[in-house]
Write a protein that holds these residues in place. Structure first.
Motif, PDB file in Angstrom:
ATOM      1  N   PHE A   1      35.362  62.527   0.408  1.00 18.48           N
ATOM      2  CA  PHE A   1      35.382  62.794   1.852  1.00 18.48           C
ATOM      3  C   PHE A   1      35.087  64.260   2.145  1.00 18.48           C
ATOM      4  CE2 PHE A   1      37.002  58.603   2.492  1.00 18.48           C
ATOM      5  CZ  PHE A   1      36.707  58.300   3.805  1.00 18.48           C
TER       6      PHE A   1
ATOM      7  N   TYR B   1      31.326  64.991   1.744  1.00 21.18           N
ATOM      8  CA  TYR B   1      30.488  64.424   2.796  1.00 21.18           C
ATOM      9  C   TYR B   1      30.789  65.056   4.162  1.00 21.18           C
ATOM     10  CZ  TYR B   1      27.375  61.173   5.067  1.00 21.18           C
ATOM     11  OH  TYR B   1      26.337  60.643   5.790  1.00 21.18           O
ATOM     12  N   ILE B   2      32.043  65.387   4.411  1.00 27.08           N
ATOM     13  CA  ILE B   2      32.379  66.081   5.661  1.00 27.08           C
ATOM     14  C   ILE B   2      31.659  67.422   5.715  1.00 27.08           C
ATOM     15  CG2 ILE B   2      34.267  67.264   6.875  1.00 27.08           C
ATOM     16  CD1 ILE B   2      36.073  64.888   5.961  1.00 27.08           C
TER      17      ILE B   2
ATOM     18  N   LEU C   1      35.445  61.012  10.185  1.00 23.69           N
ATOM     19  CA  LEU C   1      35.591  61.118   8.731  1.00 23.69           C
ATOM     20  C   LEU C   1      36.879  61.847   8.352  1.00 23.69           C
ATOM     21  CD1 LEU C   1      31.959  61.965   7.555  1.00 23.69           C
ATOM     22  CD2 LEU C   1      33.257  59.891   7.052  1.00 23.69           C
ATOM     23  N   CYS C   2      37.219  62.897   9.085  1.00 26.77           N
ATOM     24  CA  CYS C   2      38.460  63.640   8.805  1.00 26.77           C
ATOM     25  C   CYS C   2      39.690  62.770   9.036  1.00 26.77           C
ATOM     26  CB  CYS C   2      38.536  64.899   9.665  1.00 26.77           C
ATOM     27  SG  CYS C   2      37.384  66.182   9.173  1.00 26.77           S
TER      28      CYS C   2
ATOM     29  N   LYS D   1      39.883  60.055   6.350  1.00 20.17           N
ATOM     30  CA  LYS D   1      40.353  60.612   5.071  1.00 20.17           C
ATOM     31  C   LYS D   1      41.882  60.570   5.000  1.00 20.17           C
ATOM     32  CE  LYS D   1      40.952  65.144   3.104  1.00 20.17           C
ATOM     33  NZ  LYS D   1      40.627  66.551   3.224  1.00 20.17           N
TER      34      LYS D   1
END
Length: 189
Positions: free
Chosen positions: A12, A15-16, A72-73, A76
């Motif tokens: 994650f 990719y973040i 995404l955050c 995660k």
């Protein structure tokens, strides 16, 4: 930290950072024909192309990419909490705030790594690397105001060091504030 938490955090976070780099490349109007920029675009385009048809941009702010980085955050931390609680978890509104703080912290980490790599590449490649050219385009708007205040001394450019100190201070400040508000979950950042 067990192996699954490590794997989720690493995948994650990487990719973040790529998604944040896409936002940063657009904001800095960096060269999108550069091979490094093309990698970032191709790594994010499969998700962002359909999102852009749903979430419009506001002025120069690409809301689709920013929303994707934020989701995404949050995702995660949802996955990390699911792993830590063996699949039993209730959604908490705190995750939305933690996701926002994680996004800010990830942007700071990315800035740190880009500055560090730019400094190392400046010693090694001496301006011939396409990656160094993009890093210069990304960081120069942040470093030039510092150079106006603190000029180079004896041939040493201290602007990167000053920005590193500012980033580290901000990191500790965010850590102090969020640890007191949210407890040890912040360490997962």
């Amino acid at each position: 930290m067990n192996s699954m938490q490590f794997l989720v955090t690493t995948v994650f976070d990487l990719y973040i950072m790529i998604v944040i780099l896409r936002i940063w490349l657009q904001a800095a109007r960096a060269d999108f024909y550069n091979p490094f920029s093309q990698f970032i675009v191709k790594a994010t385009q499969p998700v962002l192309k359909p999102l852009r048809s749903i979430i419009p941009s506001i002025g120069s702010v690409d809301l689709a990419t920013l929303t994707f980085a934020y989701v995404l955050c949050v995702l995660k931390f949802v996955l990390l909490m699911l792993i830590a609680s063996n699949g039993a978890m209730a959604f908490s509104p705190d995750l939305l705030i933690i996701g926002l703080m994680a996004l800010v912290k990830a942007a700071g980490k990315l800035l740190f790594w880009v500055l560090l790599l730019r400094a190392i590449l400046s010693w090694v490649s001496q301006g011939r690397s396409p990656v160094e050219y993009v890093f210069h385009q990304l960081t120069e708007p942040l470093l030039s105001p510092i150079r106006r205040i603190i000029p180079a001394m004896g041939g040493l450019d201290l602007s990167v060091l000053v920005l590193f100190l500012g980033l580290q201070f901000a990191n500790y400040l965010i850590g102090d504030l969020t640890t007191s508000l949210f407890g040890p979950i912040w360490y997962g950042l």
